[in-house]
Design a protein around this motif. Structure first.
Motif, PDB file in Angstrom:
ATOM      1  N   THR A   1       0.989  -1.196  -0.064  1.00  0.00           N
ATOM      2  CA  THR A   1      -0.111   0.039  -0.016  1.00  0.00           C
ATOM      3  C   THR A   1       0.777   1.454  -0.011  1.00  0.00           C
ATOM      4  OG1 THR A   1      -2.058   1.003   1.145  1.00  0.00           O
ATOM      5  CG2 THR A   1      -0.151   0.261   2.589  1.00  0.00           C
TER       6      THR A   1
ATOM      7  N   PRO B   1      -0.109   5.163   2.091  1.00  0.00           N
ATOM      8  CA  PRO B   1      -0.986   5.829   2.614  1.00  0.00           C
ATOM      9  C   PRO B   1      -1.650   6.988   2.016  1.00  0.00           C
ATOM     10  CG  PRO B   1       1.320   6.472   3.448  1.00  0.00           C
ATOM     11  CD  PRO B   1       1.446   5.331   2.574  1.00  0.00           C
TER      12      PRO B   1
ATOM     13  N   ARG C   1      -6.028   2.870   1.641  1.00  0.00           N
ATOM     14  CA  ARG C   1      -6.830   3.065   2.795  1.00  0.00           C
ATOM     15  C   ARG C   1      -8.196   2.174   3.066  1.00  0.00           C
ATOM     16  NH1 ARG C   1      -5.895   7.848   6.284  1.00  0.00           N
ATOM     17  NH2 ARG C   1      -3.906   8.622   5.688  1.00  0.00           N
TER      18      ARG C   1
ATOM     19  N   ARG D   1      -7.067  -1.287   3.857  1.00  0.00           N
ATOM     20  CA  ARG D   1      -6.545  -0.983   5.189  1.00  0.00           C
ATOM     21  C   ARG D   1      -7.694  -1.228   6.394  1.00  0.00           C
ATOM     22  NH1 ARG D   1      -1.386  -1.050   8.128  1.00  0.00           N
ATOM     23  NH2 ARG D   1      -0.776   0.861   6.847  1.00  0.00           N
ATOM     24  N   TRP D   2      -8.658  -0.661   6.056  1.00  0.00           N
ATOM     25  CA  TRP D   2      -9.853  -0.730   6.722  1.00  0.00           C
ATOM     26  C   TRP D   2     -10.469  -1.916   6.834  1.00  0.00           C
ATOM     27  CZ3 TRP D   2     -14.837   2.658   5.404  1.00  0.00           C
ATOM     28  CH2 TRP D   2     -15.800   2.404   6.417  1.00  0.00           C
TER      29      TRP D   2
ATOM     30  N   SER E   1     -16.331   4.066   2.045  1.00  0.00           N
ATOM     31  CA  SER E   1     -14.948   4.920   1.669  1.00  0.00           C
ATOM     32  C   SER E   1     -15.235   6.062   0.491  1.00  0.00           C
ATOM     33  CB  SER E   1     -13.942   4.077   1.237  1.00  0.00           C
ATOM     34  OG  SER E   1     -13.491   3.218   2.396  1.00  0.00           O
TER      35      SER E   1
ATOM     36  N   ALA F   1      -7.547   1.850  11.423  1.00  0.00           N
ATOM     37  CA  ALA F   1      -6.893   1.767  10.085  1.00  0.00           C
ATOM     38  C   ALA F   1      -6.500   3.282   9.695  1.00  0.00           C
ATOM     39  CB  ALA F   1      -8.007   1.429   8.958  1.00  0.00           C
ATOM     40  N   ALA F   2      -7.343   4.335   9.945  1.00  0.00           N
ATOM     41  CA  ALA F   2      -6.969   5.714   9.655  1.00  0.00           C
ATOM     42  C   ALA F   2      -5.523   6.171  10.501  1.00  0.00           C
ATOM     43  CB  ALA F   2      -8.125   6.774  10.372  1.00  0.00           C
TER      44      ALA F   2
ATOM     45  N   ASP G   1      -2.569   4.564   8.835  1.00  0.00           N
ATOM     46  CA  ASP G   1      -2.267   5.114   7.734  1.00  0.00           C
ATOM     47  C   ASP G   1      -1.649   6.507   7.768  1.00  0.00           C
ATOM     48  OD1 ASP G   1      -2.561   3.170   5.546  1.00  0.00           O
ATOM     49  OD2 ASP G   1      -4.674   3.383   5.717  1.00  0.00           O
ATOM     50  N   ASP G   2      -2.168   7.080   8.864  1.00  0.00           N
ATOM     51  CA  ASP G   2      -1.674   8.451   9.025  1.00  0.00           C
ATOM     52  C   ASP G   2      -0.543   8.550   9.628  1.00  0.00           C
ATOM     53  OD1 ASP G   2      -4.254   9.682   8.364  1.00  0.00           O
ATOM     54  OD2 ASP G   2      -4.963  10.014  10.216  1.00  0.00           O
TER      55      ASP G   2
END
Length: 207
Positions: free
Chosen positions: A9, A11, A16, A19-20, A161, A194-195, A198-199
């Motif tokens: 992936t 970010p 994303r 990832r979720w 999403s 997940a957020a 990724d953040d």
């Protein structure tokens, strides 16, 4: 399933979504962050995803790309997570999952690029026109709490999403039904995890 699960992936990508979905399954997985101009075009990665883009999930010997496919695959690969309806009740699940991957994606991207389908060519494209897509999406998210009924599913990860990003970047119309649906589906621990992950993986642009 005990197969190794590897997630490729970036970010700043549709990764994303995947990832979720991975967080919703609760399965352990390894993350490999790829950069756009190097890793994604490397020969070894192109063997996995000839498009040279992310996300891609490798589960043992199985390789899956495209976010809608990843969501559907992971729901079936990890049935204990309860992210897909029983097979005899998957009509709405499949319908709106692939509606978002087809007409919704095409209509919003075309609108963002400044392209409007001429009225006389609406039958040529898969979605007709942007307004028709927005009306269909509103119907989909208004009939029940979740896209396939009263239970959250992998289709909500994918459709949710699109709705969340569409509202954020103004690629879909700002309708009350869309905001309410977004709030319902993103109010989940897996979404927040997940957020956060990724953040945390975002490149540091300071200095």
């Amino acid at each position: 399933m005990s197969k190794d699960l590897v997630f490729y992936t970036n970010p700043m990508s549709r990764g994303r979504i995947a990832r979720w979905m991975l967080e919703e399954t609760g399965a352990p997985y390894e993350t490999r962050i790829l950069d756009y101009d190097g890793d994604m075009k490397a020969p070894d990665y192109l063997k996995l995803n000839p498009m040279g883009k992310v996300p891609t999930v490798v589960h043992g010997d199985t390789v899956v790309s495209e976010c809608a496919a990843i969501c559907a695959y992971l729901a079936d690969a990890f049935p204990d997570a309860g992210l897909a309806p029983p097979t005899d009740r998957r009509g709405a699940y499949y319908r709106w999952l692939f509606f978002a991957a087809g007409p919704l994606e095409a209509a919003t991207v075309n609108r963002a690029m400044g392209f409007e389908v001429p009225r006389e060519r609406e039958r040529t494209v898969g979605y007709g026109n942007f307004s028709r897509v927005m009306d269909a999406l509103e119907m989909a998210v208004s009939g029940s709490d979740y896209i396939a009924g009263e239970t959250f599913s992998a289709a909500d990860v994918y459709v949710g999403s699109h709705v969340s990003w569409g509202l954020q970047f103004e690629t879909i119309e700002d309708r009350a039904a869309f905001r309410a649906y977004r709030d319902r589906v993103t109010d989940r621990p897996a979404f927040r995890r997940a957020a956060e992950r990724d953040d945390a993986a975002m490149p540091n642009t300071e200095g």
